[in-house]
Design a protein around this motif. Structure first.
Motif, PDB file in Angstrom:
ATOM      1  N   SER A   1      -0.866  26.813   5.768  1.00  0.00           N
ATOM      2  CA  SER A   1      -1.205  25.467   5.328  1.00  0.00           C
ATOM      3  C   SER A   1      -2.015  25.562   4.047  1.00  0.00           C
ATOM      4  CB  SER A   1      -2.007  24.720   6.402  1.00  0.00           C
ATOM      5  OG  SER A   1      -3.252  25.358   6.623  1.00  0.00           O
ATOM      6  N   ALA A   2      -2.142  24.425   3.381  1.00  0.00           N
ATOM      7  CA  ALA A   2      -2.891  24.398   2.119  1.00  0.00           C
ATOM      8  C   ALA A   2      -3.588  23.048   1.999  1.00  0.00           C
ATOM      9  CB  ALA A   2      -1.949  24.623   0.940  1.00  0.00           C
ATOM     10  N   ASP A   3      -4.740  23.055   1.331  1.00  0.00           N
ATOM     11  CA  ASP A   3      -5.449  21.800   1.081  1.00  0.00           C
ATOM     12  C   ASP A   3      -4.643  20.914   0.150  1.00  0.00           C
ATOM     13  OD1 ASP A   3      -7.521  22.684   2.635  1.00  0.00           O
ATOM     14  OD2 ASP A   3      -8.706  23.443   0.954  1.00  0.00           O
ATOM     15  N   VAL A   4      -4.727  19.619   0.362  1.00  0.00           N
ATOM     16  CA  VAL A   4      -3.963  18.688  -0.467  1.00  0.00           C
ATOM     17  C   VAL A   4      -4.742  17.372  -0.603  1.00  0.00           C
ATOM     18  CG1 VAL A   4      -2.671  17.705   1.482  1.00  0.00           C
ATOM     19  CG2 VAL A   4      -1.702  17.601  -0.821  1.00  0.00           C
ATOM     20  N   ASP A   5      -4.618  16.730  -1.760  1.00  0.00           N
ATOM     21  CA  ASP A   5      -5.172  15.394  -1.954  1.00  0.00           C
ATOM     22  C   ASP A   5      -4.137  14.363  -1.514  1.00  0.00           C
ATOM     23  OD1 ASP A   5      -7.516  16.321  -2.963  1.00  0.00           O
ATOM     24  OD2 ASP A   5      -6.989  16.062  -5.064  1.00  0.00           O
ATOM     25  N   ILE A   6      -4.518  13.480  -0.608  1.00  0.00           N
ATOM     26  CA  ILE A   6      -3.647  12.397  -0.172  1.00  0.00           C
ATOM     27  C   ILE A   6      -4.052  11.154  -0.958  1.00  0.00           C
ATOM     28  CG2 ILE A   6      -2.891  10.990   1.783  1.00  0.00           C
ATOM     29  CD1 ILE A   6      -3.772  13.346   3.604  1.00  0.00           C
ATOM     30  N   ILE A   7      -3.133  10.631  -1.726  1.00  0.00           N
ATOM     31  CA  ILE A   7      -3.429   9.533  -2.653  1.00  0.00           C
ATOM     32  C   ILE A   7      -3.020   8.209  -2.023  1.00  0.00           C
ATOM     33  CG2 ILE A   7      -3.018   8.609  -4.971  1.00  0.00           C
ATOM     34  CD1 ILE A   7      -2.057  11.483  -5.707  1.00  0.00           C
ATOM     35  N   TYR A   8      -3.931   7.253  -2.098  1.00  0.00           N
ATOM     36  CA  TYR A   8      -3.617   5.899  -1.621  1.00  0.00           C
ATOM     37  C   TYR A   8      -3.883   4.914  -2.752  1.00  0.00           C
ATOM     38  CZ  TYR A   8      -3.491   1.620   1.127  1.00  0.00           C
ATOM     39  OH  TYR A   8      -3.171   0.383   1.597  1.00  0.00           O
ATOM     40  N   THR A   9      -2.915   4.008  -2.976  1.00  0.00           N
ATOM     41  CA  THR A   9      -3.079   2.976  -3.990  1.00  0.00           C
ATOM     42  C   THR A   9      -2.371   1.700  -3.546  1.00  0.00           C
ATOM     43  OG1 THR A   9      -2.926   2.522  -6.368  1.00  0.00           O
ATOM     44  CG2 THR A   9      -1.017   3.561  -5.332  1.00  0.00           C
TER      45      THR A   9
ATOM     46  N   THR B   1      -7.568   5.855  -4.109  1.00  0.00           N
ATOM     47  CA  THR B   1      -8.483   6.447  -3.145  1.00  0.00           C
ATOM     48  C   THR B   1      -7.887   7.777  -2.703  1.00  0.00           C
ATOM     49  OG1 THR B   1      -9.242   4.294  -2.361  1.00  0.00           O
ATOM     50  CG2 THR B   1      -9.610   6.163  -0.904  1.00  0.00           C
ATOM     51  N   ILE B   2      -8.721   8.814  -2.654  1.00  0.00           N
ATOM     52  CA  ILE B   2      -8.241  10.154  -2.317  1.00  0.00           C
ATOM     53  C   ILE B   2      -8.788  10.574  -0.964  1.00  0.00           C
ATOM     54  CG2 ILE B   2      -8.100  12.561  -3.070  1.00  0.00           C
ATOM     55  CD1 ILE B   2      -6.759  10.527  -4.958  1.00  0.00           C
ATOM     56  N   TYR B   3      -7.868  10.965  -0.090  1.00  0.00           N
ATOM     57  CA  TYR B   3      -8.246  11.569   1.180  1.00  0.00           C
ATOM     58  C   TYR B   3      -7.986  13.071   1.099  1.00  0.00           C
ATOM     59  CZ  TYR B   3      -7.763   6.754   2.873  1.00  0.00           C
ATOM     60  OH  TYR B   3      -7.881   5.404   3.036  1.00  0.00           O
ATOM     61  N   LYS B   4      -8.854  13.856   1.690  1.00  0.00           N
ATOM     62  CA  LYS B   4      -8.654  15.303   1.719  1.00  0.00           C
ATOM     63  C   LYS B   4      -7.913  15.675   2.993  1.00  0.00           C
ATOM     64  CE  LYS B   4     -10.920  16.004  -2.103  1.00  0.00           C
ATOM     65  NZ  LYS B   4     -10.232  16.483  -3.331  1.00  0.00           N
ATOM     66  N   GLY B   5      -6.823  16.404   2.817  1.00  0.00           N
ATOM     67  CA  GLY B   5      -6.027  16.780   3.973  1.00  0.00           C
ATOM     68  C   GLY B   5      -5.446  18.170   3.842  1.00  0.00           C
ATOM     69  N   GLU B   6      -4.564  18.518   4.760  1.00  0.00           N
ATOM     70  CA  GLU B   6      -3.860  19.800   4.742  1.00  0.00           C
ATOM     71  C   GLU B   6      -2.374  19.529   4.870  1.00  0.00           C
ATOM     72  OE1 GLU B   6      -5.511  23.414   6.876  1.00  0.00           O
ATOM     73  OE2 GLU B   6      -6.601  21.802   7.890  1.00  0.00           O
TER      74      GLU B   6
ATOM     75  N   GLY C   1       0.838  -1.187   0.000  1.00  0.00           N
ATOM     76  CA  GLY C   1       0.000   0.000   0.000  1.00  0.00           C
ATOM     77  C   GLY C   1       0.875   1.238   0.000  1.00  0.00           C
ATOM     78  N   MET C   2       0.631   2.162  -0.946  1.00  0.00           N
ATOM     79  CA  MET C   2       1.446   3.374  -1.085  1.00  0.00           C
ATOM     80  C   MET C   2       0.578   4.601  -0.796  1.00  0.00           C
ATOM     81  SD  MET C   2       4.484   2.224  -2.294  1.00  0.00           S
ATOM     82  CE  MET C   2       5.251   3.537  -3.215  1.00  0.00           C
ATOM     83  N   THR C   3       1.032   5.420   0.125  1.00  0.00           N
ATOM     84  CA  THR C   3       0.376   6.691   0.417  1.00  0.00           C
ATOM     85  C   THR C   3       1.267   7.815  -0.069  1.00  0.00           C
ATOM     86  OG1 THR C   3      -0.708   5.735   2.367  1.00  0.00           O
ATOM     87  CG2 THR C   3      -0.614   8.138   2.228  1.00  0.00           C
ATOM     88  N   ILE C   4       0.700   8.737  -0.868  1.00  0.00           N
ATOM     89  CA  ILE C   4       1.492   9.772  -1.536  1.00  0.00           C
ATOM     90  C   ILE C   4       0.892  11.143  -1.233  1.00  0.00           C
ATOM     91  CG2 ILE C   4       2.379  10.582  -3.757  1.00  0.00           C
ATOM     92  CD1 ILE C   4       1.557   7.631  -4.757  1.00  0.00           C
ATOM     93  N   ILE C   5       1.729  12.044  -0.741  1.00  0.00           N
ATOM     94  CA  ILE C   5       1.319  13.431  -0.477  1.00  0.00           C
ATOM     95  C   ILE C   5       2.206  14.332  -1.322  1.00  0.00           C
ATOM     96  CG2 ILE C   5       1.006  15.228   1.265  1.00  0.00           C
ATOM     97  CD1 ILE C   5       0.796  12.962   3.348  1.00  0.00           C
ATOM     98  N   SER C   6       1.592  15.072  -2.230  1.00  0.00           N
ATOM     99  CA  SER C   6       2.369  15.874  -3.176  1.00  0.00           C
ATOM    100  C   SER C   6       1.556  17.080  -3.642  1.00  0.00           C
ATOM    101  CB  SER C   6       2.763  15.023  -4.388  1.00  0.00           C
ATOM    102  OG  SER C   6       3.282  15.814  -5.431  1.00  0.00           O
ATOM    103  N   SER C   7       2.249  18.160  -3.931  1.00  0.00           N
ATOM    104  CA  SER C   7       1.590  19.336  -4.510  1.00  0.00           C
ATOM    105  C   SER C   7       1.201  19.088  -5.962  1.00  0.00           C
ATOM    106  CB  SER C   7       2.525  20.552  -4.422  1.00  0.00           C
ATOM    107  OG  SER C   7       3.738  20.281  -5.107  1.00  0.00           O
TER     108      SER C   7
END
Length: 292
Positions: free
Chosen positions: A243-251, A227-232, A203-209
């Motif tokens: 801070s800024a809103d960011v999509d946290i990607i899980y695959t 799957t996309i989680y909404k985060g900051e 399982g890979m979790t990716i946080i990127s601009s």
């Protein structure tokens, strides 16, 4: 609906007993074709049975059944009735095979005996576990003991096997004990592959601009479900209020695809924060099993 469920139950039951029979034949092959003719050992109840057979000349088929029966009975309490009856059938059939099904002695090469003896023992125990039973009751004993002494199952199994190997070294020499440790190591790794599957998942979790580019790559290029989680993101020491809103990607990817994905992420965003975790099993969703 009931007819479909009944068909699935029949199919699962037949599959379980195919695994059970393959496991019994594999263990019988390892014991009678490789380990026992050359006085090699393994860990677990199987190893203890061989030790008693070698030291006191007890019949291996009787010993392996008698040692496993109390642990199988314990499994009735810890696991359930279905597990108990399957394991009971499996252990008795293993004893029958050891008594009546002959296997020719295959080799005297110590490394081959140790490695492939462990492989076929592990294959047999793993098939038994896939079929929902125990062909070596040491796991049941470890579960029971672990609830009372606070050690993990792995620690208890390791401790029990160390005792077996120490006894083997005292009676039959260090060389046999060392080869037996190798046999056990190969067996344990084979069990892990058979039970968890050769194709492990990550399982890979990716946080990127640059999450949009990463999402497009995962879905369109690698054909992965995401799957996309909404985060900051933000909250740095020197700019905690920013801070800024960011999509946290899980695959989920196969282990063969991890390197490819990491290389792509480095090209898209070298500053992306990525963390991964091993996954034993997946079901449903969009998942490519093989890398083409």
């Amino acid at each position: 609906m009931n007819a479909i469920i009944n068909k699935l139950h029949i199919k699962d039951t037949l599959t379980d007993y195919v695994y059970l029979i393959l496991g019994i034949l594999s263990i019988n092959f390892a014991l009678k074709g490789l380990l026992m003719p050359n006085h090699f050992f393994d860990g677990g109840i199987t190893g203890l049975s061989i030790l008693l057979h070698e030291k006191y000349h007890f019949d291996i088929d009787i010993v392996i059944v008698l040692l496993n029966l109390p642990l199988v009975a314990l499994g009735y309490k810890l696991v359930g009735k279905k597990f108990f009856f399957k394991s009971l059938i499996a252990i008795v059939l293993l004893g029958v095979c050891l008594r009546w099904l002959d296997v020719p002695e295959l080799t005297h090469d110590k490394l081959i005996i140790s490695a492939f003896g462990g492989f076929f023992i592990g294959l047999g125990v793993g098939f038994g576990m896939r079929g929902g039973c125990a062909l070596d009751g040491i796991e049941v004993l470890a579960v029971y003991t672990g609830k009372r002494v606070g050690f993990t199952m792995s620690e208890i199994i390791l401790g029990l096997n160390l005792v077996i190997f120490l006894i083997a070294s005292a009676f039959f020499g260090l060389e046999k004990a060392f080869y037996s440790m190798l046999t056990y190591f190969v067996a344990s790794r084979t069990i892990a592959y058979v039970v968890d599957g050769i194709q492990e998942f990550t399982g890979m979790t990716i946080i990127s601009s640059k999450s949009e580019e990463i999402k497009r790559y995962l879905v369109l290029e690698m054909e992965k479900g995401i799957t996309i989680y909404k985060g900051e993101r933000g909250f740095m020491k020197d700019s905690f209020e920013v801070s800024a809103d960011v999509d946290i990607i899980y695959t989920v990817v196969t282990r063969l695809e991890v390197r490819r994905l990491k290389a792509a992420l480095h090209e898209i965003d070298p500053k992306a924060f990525v963390f991964s975790q091993s996954i034993k099993e997946t079901a449903g969703g969009v998942l490519k099993r093989k890398e083409h």
